[in-house]
Design a protein around this motif. Sequence first.
Motif, mmCIF file in Angstrom:
data_model
loop_
_atom_site.group_PDB
_atom_site.id
_atom_site.type_symbol
_atom_site.label_atom_id
_atom_site.label_comp_id
_atom_site.label_asym_id
_atom_site.label_seq_id
_atom_site.Cartn_x
_atom_site.Cartn_y
_atom_site.Cartn_z
ATOM 1 N N LEU A 6 0.844 -1.192 0.000
ATOM 2 C CA LEU A 6 0.000 0.000 0.000
ATOM 3 C C LEU A 6 0.879 1.242 0.000
ATOM 4 O O LEU A 6 1.872 1.303 0.731
ATOM 5 N N VAL A 8 0.226 5.497 0.106
ATOM 6 C CA VAL A 8 -0.620 6.687 0.130
ATOM 7 C C VAL A 8 0.273 7.864 -0.243
ATOM 8 O O VAL A 8 1.308 8.084 0.378
ATOM 9 N N THR A 52 -7.426 6.468 7.258
ATOM 10 C CA THR A 52 -7.617 5.038 7.011
ATOM 11 C C THR A 52 -9.004 4.733 6.447
ATOM 12 O O THR A 52 -9.166 3.796 5.662
ATOM 13 N N ILE A 55 -8.915 4.858 2.780
ATOM 14 C CA ILE A 55 -8.391 3.641 2.153
ATOM 15 C C ILE A 55 -9.520 2.651 1.905
ATOM 16 O O ILE A 55 -9.587 1.992 0.867
ATOM 17 N N ILE A 70 -4.084 6.533 -3.542
ATOM 18 C CA ILE A 70 -4.026 5.427 -2.590
ATOM 19 C C ILE A 70 -3.807 4.167 -3.412
ATOM 20 O O ILE A 70 -4.753 3.628 -4.019
#
Length: 358
Positions: A6, A8, A52, A55, A70
């Motif tokens: 992941l 960001v 979060t 996400i 993202i």
Amino acid sequence: MSDNILEVKNLNINFKTFAGTVQAIRDVSFNLKKGETLAIVGESGSGKSVTTRSIMGLLASNAVIEHGEILFKGQDLLKESAKEMDHHRGNDLSMIFQDPMTSLDPTMTIGKQVAEPLRIHGKISKEKALKRAQEVLELVGIPNAKNRMKDFPHQFSGGQRQRIVIAIAIVNYPEILIADEPTTALDVTVQAQIIDLMRELQEKLETSIIFITHDLGVVAGIADRVAVMYAGKIIEVGTVDEIFYQPKHPYTWGLLSSMPTLDTKGAKLSSIPGTPPDLLDPPKGDAFAPRNPYAMQIDLEAQPPFFKVSDTHYAATWLLHPDAPKVQPPAPIVKRAQEYAHLMQTGAVDTPSEGSQN
């Protein structure tokens, strides 16, 4: 090829309100590697949960993502359709919320609730879903799971309900698990048990975890890396050892100084004076400057960039500028942090074994 599952990048999120536009998330960037636990730490309102939830694609209707990316395995989730995000949630991404009673349906048996994500996402038979549900309930430590499948949430203790919420979150074996202050509503003994459980599950399932908390003491027991947030920005990031043993941002010093240890019984804990800034009108310079006893004139005039401390440790504070005066964390803060981190990481504090009511 990147080993990040992941990423960001430069995330900015505003909320449209009657009072104006709240700049809740301001240029936030971080990454998560496969199999690691990243803790995001900060006071209430710092932007941890909003970051979060973005996400997961679970932002409120008045939220506007101004710009940013993202990337999940290189794929930008912000460009996904609602149907594609429905597929990601539960299969690839899952979330544990703070209060298990608001996450559980009081009218549905536990077995059905744990099996439900499998029926929605997995497209398997009811019998197979219930069998997997029982296996996962056993995995998270629910005693006599087979016979308790037909029980309702109110028939379980707080610690057991949180374990059930974790079971629901992992029943599809997601690649990323987001835990939003999952231990806050629990007493310290049960907190320690839930932390131990999450570590065990991560090893068994190889899941990457984002752990949100305001408590740096919890971080010492579970995280590989730590990102410290303040006023919608990440202001320091490093390994758990770097944050505990070599903190560089004065806000991180303040968080560490407020942690209790075994030696602080009866003593007055430190606190960070003042309040966070109003994000309807964010300050021009460093948002922490009004609360920072080490603030300089430049803190009021310009936001600090990230300064590199090591390959894994960065902090956004003008105190790291080559021309800044040399300021070290107060000795009591460092001593307290080191003692606490040592206790947590070496297991010197015994965790009571779980009874049937936890």
